[in-house]
Design an enzyme around this catalytic site. Structure first.
Site, PDB file in Angstrom:
ATOM      1  CB  SER A 765      -0.925   0.016   1.217  1.00  0.00           C
ATOM      2  OG  SER A 765      -0.189   0.294   2.395  1.00  0.00           O
ATOM      3  CG  HIS A 766       0.419   6.140  -0.652  1.00  0.00           C
ATOM      4  ND1 HIS A 766       0.908   6.704  -1.804  1.00  0.00           N
ATOM      5  CD2 HIS A 766       0.590   7.069   0.322  1.00  0.00           C
ATOM      6  CE1 HIS A 766       1.351   7.926  -1.544  1.00  0.00           C
ATOM      7  NE2 HIS A 766       1.162   8.168  -0.268  1.00  0.00           N
TER       8      HIS A 766
END
Length: 809
Positions: A765-766
């Site tokens: 994820s970011h």
């Protein structure tokens, strides 16, 4: 029999109602009336009587009990119909009934604890019972979910110890939520016994808001406490019935979706809110209608698969996100279809998807890491292990050889031969970056039809030039990360070296920090900074979340803060990857992969940069869309909070019907959507739905977070949301808690926080990548059990090397 209906209880004798008073009196009144539970004989006395003749009371205790006893508080303000002070007063366990001194000391300890709050001390009472030890399980059952006032039983238990009962908390519980319209015959074992006990107590007390403490010992349910849930004053039976109707609709939809689907391989469907495109992370588990429909419209209809298809994956003709009464769920079967090479034969593809689905069913803890732990979407150093597993699961030699060949072809193409495609998609999102949204919005004729037409135009441009390029680059980034992670998994490189590689990357977040420093040092103006980043908001799809331009003074400091001396050592040194390249290259020579370590690291950095740059571009389109929707709402007398309940389809439908609509139509849509959302907010579903039974019987286990860095930090937890408008002055000393790992929260990395904890978010994820890049200790994707428990603590220890996160105060 449905658990919800009291009149259907299997209680044949007339029910004598019992009023809830204090702990001891309630148990004494219930003792001879319960059939589905057992209450150890209670002995109750007042503090007044203790003061008058303590020896007489001790003598009575010695007569009544012949083994270990438990001495408990039973204050009148503790567990009556209106109040609860769970865990507030002292309880003394394992008191030897043959030791007068220990009995006296324990009683006086309980009395001493009353001094905290009680005024009429003499009237307060003490409860003595036989100590129940060596229990199978102990826990608490609630008649209703207190966090949402939803019609679900909540069972929170742990094996063995009764500490949960006496202290009001537990270290590692099992949490189960059961819809009140479940069929009791579908339950079994201890859970069925607990439900029978709970329903009986509800009938006897004429109360469906019970908080019951229990233990299972020698196949009997022992009841330790019965009180009213004090935090809920009332509930809406009509709304409950609508929730039950919605649950039945979800069950029907799940069964329909689970059947074989044209264009999809695999015999079974699974749905999850955290796999791959992770809606729980991006829009939350209960998003408002606008946020849900916007994410669905831009990405989940087709963009998610069209970008992948360009790399060489199968492009299934299906939407990715299922709407379960407003709850967003990824169709895992469709997702897995999009992660197999497109040239694999249909027979082999069907077997492969079934293999992946069964693997996830057997390993549900990987539901937020499917692209790394479940699916083999590219060729890595672990692919040989995967191929051996296929052999054990019925794949023949030809099938295995073909799968290996296609994974190799796809991987080598992605890293060494796709530069032309990269340029095409880069040109597309750079074209999007040049769009003058202010000009488009200001030149739009202020009629509902024209404003909706502009919204539809902006979204279409966003899909073609933003969403599809992003889908392409995010998949390429995952390929590189998967390969790099395999070098870590087989110990070619260690975790420090793995983290060092990420520290060498320069992405949007790093550039944002540099630009902010430039702003503070007056090398650029505030207008220049906001032109580049002003459109970002902590809730990318949430119209009520203020963007950086609107909330600049909260997200950023007006002056550059001085870096604390102790942080100088943490600033990244000049990074030399020569030794790491050597290790990776030596191993790559033994494989069929056609690239070097230098190629791989450059590929990962470039893919991450393009992923973040395309995200920066398409989020401008989303911000412009939300701004225009707000303007549209204002023209109709509707505020931005209410516009969060409009659906994008409500607005785009105005365009397709080619006629002007009034503001009253929008208001009617919002009103209907609000009613639907009220039901959505009451529905509870698990992270992973494997079968229809999971929809009513929800087991919530503690998730294993993704730990970033090898550091240990201790700090005060601070909970931020997309609605945050004030910050504590000591945020630099805090470990930040956020539910959704939305890219719009990148501003927190300018504040030199101690650490980060998110409720949702996967290994790729970011926020995972940002924390690795910036060397910030983090636990990404804790799930609600850990997140909710720890966010209430005063001090948190986050030990990333040992993979431990816990409250210490």
């Amino acid at each position: 029999m449905e658990l919800y209906i009291l009149k259907e209880l299997l209680i044949k004798d007339p029910i004598i109602m019992v009023k809830l008073t204090n702990k001891g009196r309630t148990l004494k009144n219930l003792q001879d009336k319960v059939k589905y539970g057992y209450i150890a004989k209670p002995f109750i006395f007042s503090i007044k009587s203790w003061k008058k003749d303590s020896k007489k009371i001790i003598s009575k205790i010695e007569t009544l009990f012949d083994s270990k006893i438990i001495i408990r508080s039973s204050a009148w303000s503790e567990d009556n119909y209106n109040t609860s002070l769970a865990g507030f007063f002292t309880t003394v366990k394992n008191v030897d009934v043959k030791d007068k001194y220990k009995i006296q000391t324990a009683i006086e300890d309980v009395i001493e604890s009353y001094q905290k709050i009680e005024q009429d001390l003499d009237k307060q009472e003490i409860l003595v019972q036989k100590e129940i030890s060596n229990v199978e399980i102990s826990g608490v059952v609630l008649s209703r979910d207190i966090s949402s006032n939803s019609p679900y039983f909540v069972i929170n238990y742990e094996k063995g110890s009764t500490d949960l009962i006496t202290s009001g908390f537990t270290k590692k519980p099992t949490l189960i939520k059961i819809a009140r319209n479940i069929q009791i015959d579908n339950l079994s074992g201890n859970i069925k016994k607990i439900m029978q006990m709970t329903l009986e107590l509800e009938a006897i007390t004429n109360c469906q808001l019970l908080d019951i403490e229990f233990a299972v010992f020698e196949n009997n349910i022992y009841i330790f406490q019965v009180r009213k849930i004090s935090s809920i004053k009332r509930y809406d039976i009509k709304l409950d019935k609508k929730v039950f109707e919605a649950i039945k609709t979800i069950e029907k939809k799940f069964k329909s979706f689970s059947k074989p689907q044209h264009g999809l391989y695999g015999n079974q469907a699974i749905f999850g809110n955290m796999p791959d495109w992770n809606p729980a992370e991006i829009i939350g588990t209960t998003p408002k209608p606008l946020a849900y429909s916007l994410y669905d419209y831009i990405f989940m209809k087709s963009s998610w698969r069209n970008g992948r298809g360009e790399i060489g994956y199968y492009n299934p003709p299906h939407s990715l996100m299922a709407n379960f009464s407003g709850k967003p769920y990824i169709d895992v079967r469709a997702d897995f279809n999009s992660l197999i090479p497109k040239s694999i034969t249909s027979t082999t593809a069907n077997k492969l998807i079934n293999y992946y689905i069964n693997k996830l069913i057997n390993n549900p803890e990987f539901h937020d890491k499917v692209e790394f732990e479940i699916v083999e979407s590219c060729f890595t150093l672990l692919t040989d292990n995967f191929l051996k597993s296929l052999e054990k699961n019925g794949f023949d030699e030809n099938e295995i050889d073909f799968i290996e060949k296609e994974l190799l072809t796809l991987t080598n193409f992605s890293i060494k031969q796709s530069s032309q495609l990269d340029q095409i998609f880069k040109d597309r999102f750079e074209l999007l970056d040049k769009v003058n949204y202010d000009l488009i919005i200001n030149s739009t004729v202020k009629t509902i039809y024209n404003q909706c037409q502009t919204i539809a135009y902006i979204l279409e441009v966003c899909i073609q030039n933003g969403a599809i390029p992003f889908s392409y680059f995010v998949r390429k980034a995952f390929i590189g990360l998967d390969i790099l992670k395999s070098f870590l998994d087989i110990k070619v490189i260690n975790k420090n070296e793995y983290n060092l590689i990420f520290s060498s990357f320069k992405t949007v977040t790093s550039i944002l920090k540099d630009d902010l420093d430039a702003l503070y040092s007056k090398k650029i103006t505030k207008d220049v900074f906001l032109e580049k980043y002003g459109h970002l908001r902590p809730g990318t799809y949430d119209i009520t979340s203020l963007n950086y331009k609107e909330n600049f003074n909260i997200y950023f400091l007006e002056i550059l803060p001085e870096i604390p001396k102790e942080l100088y050592d943490k600033l990244p040194p000049e990074i030399n990857l020569k030794d790491i390249h050597g290790k990776i290259n030596n191993h790559l020579k033994k494989t069929k992969l056609e690239f070097s370590s230098e190629d791989l690291i450059e590929f990962i950095e470039n893919s991450l940069q393009m992923r973040e740059a395309s995200k920066l571009s398409f989020s401008k389109s989303i911000d412009a869309t939300l701004n225009l929707i707000e303007i549209l709402g204002n023209s109709c007398g509707i505020n931005r909070d209410d516009m969060a309940f409009i659906k994008i389809q409500n607005l785009t439908d105005f365009v397709s019907c080619f006629e002007e609509k009034s503001g009253d139509t929008i208001k009617k849509n919002i009103s209907n959507n609000k009613k639907e959302f009220l039901i959505t907010s009451k529905i509870i579903l698990p992270h992973l739905i494997v079968n229809a039974e999971d929809i009513k019987f929800i087991r919530l286990e503690e998730l294993k977070p993704n730990y970033i860095t090898n550091e240990t930090v201790i700090g005060e937890p601070i909970h931020l949301s997309s609605k945050t408008t004030t910050l504590p002055s000591n945020i630099e000393e805090c470990i930040v808690f956020i539910e959704n790992a939305d890219p719009g929260f990148d501003w927190i990395f300018t504040r030199r926080i101690k650490g980060l904890v998110t409720k949702y978010g996967g290994a790729g994820s970011h926020m995972t990548l940002r924390c690795a890049e910036l060397k910030i200790p983090a636990a990404i994707g804790c799930g609600e059990v850990i997140f909710d428990k720890l966010s209430q603590k005063k001090k948190i220890m986050l030990n990333c090397e040992a993979e431990i996160i816990k409250g210490i105060i």
